[in-house]
Design a protein around this motif. Structure first.
Motif, PDB file in Angstrom:
ATOM      1  N   LYS A  35      29.856  60.091  39.960  1.00 36.34           N
ATOM      2  CA  LYS A  35      31.427  60.573  40.424  1.00 36.34           C
ATOM      3  C   LYS A  35      32.071  59.224  40.949  1.00 36.34           C
ATOM      4  CE  LYS A  35      32.111  62.748  44.269  1.00 36.34           C
ATOM      5  NZ  LYS A  35      32.230  63.849  45.126  1.00 36.34           N
ATOM      6  N   ARG A  36      31.414  58.443  41.470  1.00 42.59           N
ATOM      7  CA  ARG A  36      32.183  57.041  42.062  1.00 42.59           C
ATOM      8  C   ARG A  36      32.690  56.286  41.107  1.00 42.59           C
ATOM      9  NH1 ARG A  36      28.620  54.245  46.679  1.00 42.59           N
ATOM     10  NH2 ARG A  36      26.417  54.942  45.570  1.00 42.59           N
ATOM     11  N   GLU A  37      31.991  56.279  39.930  1.00 46.02           N
ATOM     12  CA  GLU A  37      32.452  55.272  38.908  1.00 46.02           C
ATOM     13  C   GLU A  37      33.813  55.386  38.127  1.00 46.02           C
ATOM     14  OE1 GLU A  37      31.205  52.027  37.342  1.00 46.02           O
ATOM     15  OE2 GLU A  37      29.629  52.522  39.296  1.00 46.02           O
ATOM     16  N   SER A  43      36.546  48.094  35.624  1.00 47.84           N
ATOM     17  CA  SER A  43      36.115  46.829  36.220  1.00 47.84           C
ATOM     18  C   SER A  43      35.278  45.936  35.429  1.00 47.84           C
ATOM     19  CB  SER A  43      35.255  47.303  37.322  1.00 47.84           C
ATOM     20  OG  SER A  43      33.948  48.036  37.067  1.00 47.84           O
ATOM     21  N   GLY A  44      34.798  46.394  34.063  1.00 52.11           N
ATOM     22  CA  GLY A  44      33.982  45.714  33.159  1.00 52.11           C
ATOM     23  C   GLY A  44      34.968  44.653  32.401  1.00 52.11           C
ATOM     24  N   GLN A  45      36.130  45.383  32.020  1.00 53.35           N
ATOM     25  CA  GLN A  45      37.325  44.624  31.444  1.00 53.35           C
ATOM     26  C   GLN A  45      37.835  43.562  32.361  1.00 53.35           C
ATOM     27  OE1 GLN A  45      40.549  47.046  30.694  1.00 53.35           O
ATOM     28  NE2 GLN A  45      41.951  45.797  29.491  1.00 53.35           N
ATOM     29  N   LEU A  46      38.032  43.727  33.622  1.00 58.98           N
ATOM     30  CA  LEU A  46      38.687  42.729  34.435  1.00 58.98           C
ATOM     31  C   LEU A  46      37.524  41.566  34.574  1.00 58.98           C
ATOM     32  CD1 LEU A  46      39.740  44.318  37.762  1.00 58.98           C
ATOM     33  CD2 LEU A  46      41.100  43.633  35.883  1.00 58.98           C
ATOM     34  N   GLN A  47      35.969  41.871  34.749  1.00 57.67           N
ATOM     35  CA  GLN A  47      35.201  40.912  34.761  1.00 57.67           C
ATOM     36  C   GLN A  47      35.250  39.924  33.539  1.00 57.67           C
ATOM     37  OE1 GLN A  47      31.557  41.792  36.846  1.00 57.67           O
ATOM     38  NE2 GLN A  47      30.250  40.711  35.248  1.00 57.67           N
ATOM     39  N   ASP A  48      35.338  40.704  32.249  1.00 61.27           N
ATOM     40  CA  ASP A  48      35.405  39.912  30.881  1.00 61.27           C
ATOM     41  C   ASP A  48      36.463  38.957  30.850  1.00 61.27           C
ATOM     42  OD1 ASP A  48      33.011  41.315  30.031  1.00 61.27           O
ATOM     43  OD2 ASP A  48      34.188  42.654  28.930  1.00 61.27           O
ATOM     44  N   GLU A  99      30.966  55.710  50.911  1.00 62.11           N
ATOM     45  CA  GLU A  99      30.214  55.578  49.647  1.00 62.11           C
ATOM     46  C   GLU A  99      30.952  54.872  48.840  1.00 62.11           C
ATOM     47  OE1 GLU A  99      28.195  58.930  47.246  1.00 62.11           O
ATOM     48  OE2 GLU A  99      29.515  59.650  48.628  1.00 62.11           O
ATOM     49  N   LEU A 100      32.644  54.880  48.636  1.00 62.31           N
ATOM     50  CA  LEU A 100      33.275  54.320  47.785  1.00 62.31           C
ATOM     51  C   LEU A 100      33.648  52.716  48.267  1.00 62.31           C
ATOM     52  CD1 LEU A 100      36.003  57.060  46.820  1.00 62.31           C
ATOM     53  CD2 LEU A 100      34.231  56.079  45.506  1.00 62.31           C
ATOM     54  N   ARG A 101      33.764  52.577  49.563  1.00 66.05           N
ATOM     55  CA  ARG A 101      33.911  51.331  50.177  1.00 66.05           C
ATOM     56  C   ARG A 101      32.572  50.292  49.792  1.00 66.05           C
ATOM     57  NH1 ARG A 101      35.505  53.927  54.695  1.00 66.05           N
ATOM     58  NH2 ARG A 101      33.741  53.470  55.828  1.00 66.05           N
ATOM     59  N   GLU A 102      31.508  51.160  49.730  1.00 62.13           N
ATOM     60  CA  GLU A 102      30.309  50.392  49.387  1.00 62.13           C
ATOM     61  C   GLU A 102      30.150  49.974  48.090  1.00 62.13           C
ATOM     62  OE1 GLU A 102      26.575  51.355  52.140  1.00 62.13           O
ATOM     63  OE2 GLU A 102      26.407  52.368  50.139  1.00 62.13           O
ATOM     64  N   ARG A 103      30.652  50.862  47.098  1.00 61.29           N
ATOM     65  CA  ARG A 103      30.578  50.550  45.744  1.00 61.29           C
ATOM     66  C   ARG A 103      31.735  49.642  45.342  1.00 61.29           C
ATOM     67  NH1 ARG A 103      29.016  53.575  41.107  1.00 61.29           N
ATOM     68  NH2 ARG A 103      27.200  54.253  42.545  1.00 61.29           N
ATOM     69  N   GLU A 104      32.663  49.572  45.989  1.00 62.65           N
ATOM     70  CA  GLU A 104      33.737  48.367  45.826  1.00 62.65           C
ATOM     71  C   GLU A 104      33.302  46.996  46.088  1.00 62.65           C
ATOM     72  OE1 GLU A 104      37.304  48.839  44.701  1.00 62.65           O
ATOM     73  OE2 GLU A 104      38.470  48.017  46.444  1.00 62.65           O
ATOM     74  N   LEU A 105      32.349  46.982  47.197  1.00 62.68           N
ATOM     75  CA  LEU A 105      31.858  45.619  47.704  1.00 62.68           C
ATOM     76  C   LEU A 105      30.719  45.266  46.656  1.00 62.68           C
ATOM     77  CD1 LEU A 105      30.963  46.402  51.502  1.00 62.68           C
ATOM     78  CD2 LEU A 105      32.801  44.723  50.571  1.00 62.68           C
TER      79      LEU A 105
END
Lengths: 189, 189
Positions: A35-37, A43-48, A99-105
Motif C-alpha cells: 500500500k505504501r508504494e 521513484s525509480g524513474q527519478l533515480q534513473d 510508516e510512510l516517513r520511514e519508506r521515504e527515508l
C-alpha cells in the motif's frame, strides 16, 4: 492518493484503492509491492534520471557540479510533470504516517546510494563519493520541503542552487592562515 | 544481541530474549517499545551528548566547528564505551535485516533533527541549520561505517576529521574569479 487524502493512509485499504482505480486487488499487487508504494510510484524513474544526468556531465565537471546537474534535473521533472499542488498533497499524507516517513527515508537512502555509485564510476574515491552523494540528496530533500511548504511558490531549481550555495559557504576550506595569537610576525629590524 | 548474532534477528522472539536476559516479557516491553529497539539502546544518550556538546561550543565557534565537536564527542563515546568488536557485531545484524536498516535510518534522521534544532538555538537560520545537520550526520555515519569495516582499526575521531576535511574540499566556495574567456583584464597603457 485521493483516497489517502480523504480517509487518511491508515484507514484506506487496498480493496478500496483497487475499487477506485477500477482494478482488481491482484492487479494492484502486480504494480505495487504494498500500500505504501503507491505514494512512491515514479521513484525509480527519478533515480534513473539522476544517474543518467550525473553520468552525462562533462568529464571536466567538478564532482559537486555533476551532482548539482543531477538534482536539478530531478527537481525540474518533479516541478514540471506533477507540479506543486500534487507534491503538497502527497507530502501532507507522508508526514502524517510514521510508516510512510520511514519508506521515504528508505527511498532517499537508495537515491544517495545510486548517486554515490555513479560518482564512483566518474572516478571519485571513497569516502568522498558517499559524502557528496549524501550532501546532494540532503540539498534535494530540504529544497523540496521548502518548495512545498513556503507560501509563495518559487522555482525548485533556484531553491536547490541557493541551498548548495549555503553548503559551500558553511563548509569553508580549512584556513591555513595562523590564527590571532599564533606565531608572531617577525619584523625586519 | 548475542541471540540475534546466533539465530538471526528474524528468528529471535521476544520470549527468547527475555529468557536469556532473565526477564519477563512484560519487563522487556517496559524497557523496549519492540524487538528492534534492543539494538538502538543508548541512542537517546548519544543524542543528548550531541546536543549538549554543540550547545556548549564557544559562541565564537563557526557552526561547522560546533558540529564537528558534537560528532567527535559521540564518536569518542562509542569507541570508548562499547568498542569496535561490539559495533561490528551489531552492524552485521542491522545490515542483514531490512526492518533494522529502516529503524537505523530513522534514528539517524532523529539525530539530524535534534542537531538542526540545536544549531537553530545557536542562531543558525534555515535552511542552513538543516543542511549542516545532515552533513554532520552523514560524516558521522560514513566514518562509523569505515571504522567498523576497515581491517585495521583506526581512531574514529580521526576518521571523522578526515571525512569533514573531504567535505570542505569537495564543496569549494563558488569562485568569483572570472573564468577563462570572461572579461579581459585591462592593462594600464
Amino acid at each position: 492518493m485521493e483516497l489517502y487524502g480523504e480517509r487518511g493512509f491508515d484507514q484506506t485499504t487496498v480493496a478500496q484503492i483497487a475499487e477506485r482505480a477500477e482494478l482488481t486487488e491482484r492487479t494492484f499487487f502486480r504494480h505495487f509491492a504494498d500500500k505504501r508504494e503507491v505514494l512512491f510510484a515514479g521513484s525509480g524513474q527519478l533515480q534513473d534520471l539522476l544517474v543518467q544526468t550525473v553520468t552525462d556531465a562533462p568529464a571536466s565537471a567538478a564532482p559537486i557540479d555533476a551532482v548539482a546537474a543531477g538534482i536539478e534535473a530531478i527537481g525540474a521533472l518533479l516541478q514540471e510533470s506533477r507540479g506543486r499542488a500534487f507534491a503538497r498533497q502527497r507530502q501532507s499524507i507522508v508526514a502524517a504516517s510514521a510508516e510512510l516517513r520511514e519508506r521515504e527515508l528508505n527511498k532517499m537512502s537508495s537515491l544517495a546510494g545510486a548517486l554515490a555509485g555513479t560518482l564512483g564510476e566518474r572516478g571519485v574515491g571513497e569516502p568522498a563519493a558517499s559524502l557528496l552523494a549524501e550532501i546532494g540528496i540532503a540539498v534535494f530533500r530540504i529544497s523540496f520541503e521548502r518548495w512545498v511548504s513556503e507560501s509563495r511558490e518559487r522555482d525548485l531549481r533556484e531553491l536547490m542552487r541557493e541551498s548548495l550555495g549555503e553548503v559551500r559557504s558553511l563548509t569553508p576550506e580549512a584556513s591555513r592562515v595562523p590564527a590571532a595569537g599564533g606565531a608572531p610576525v617577525r619584523h625586519a629590524a
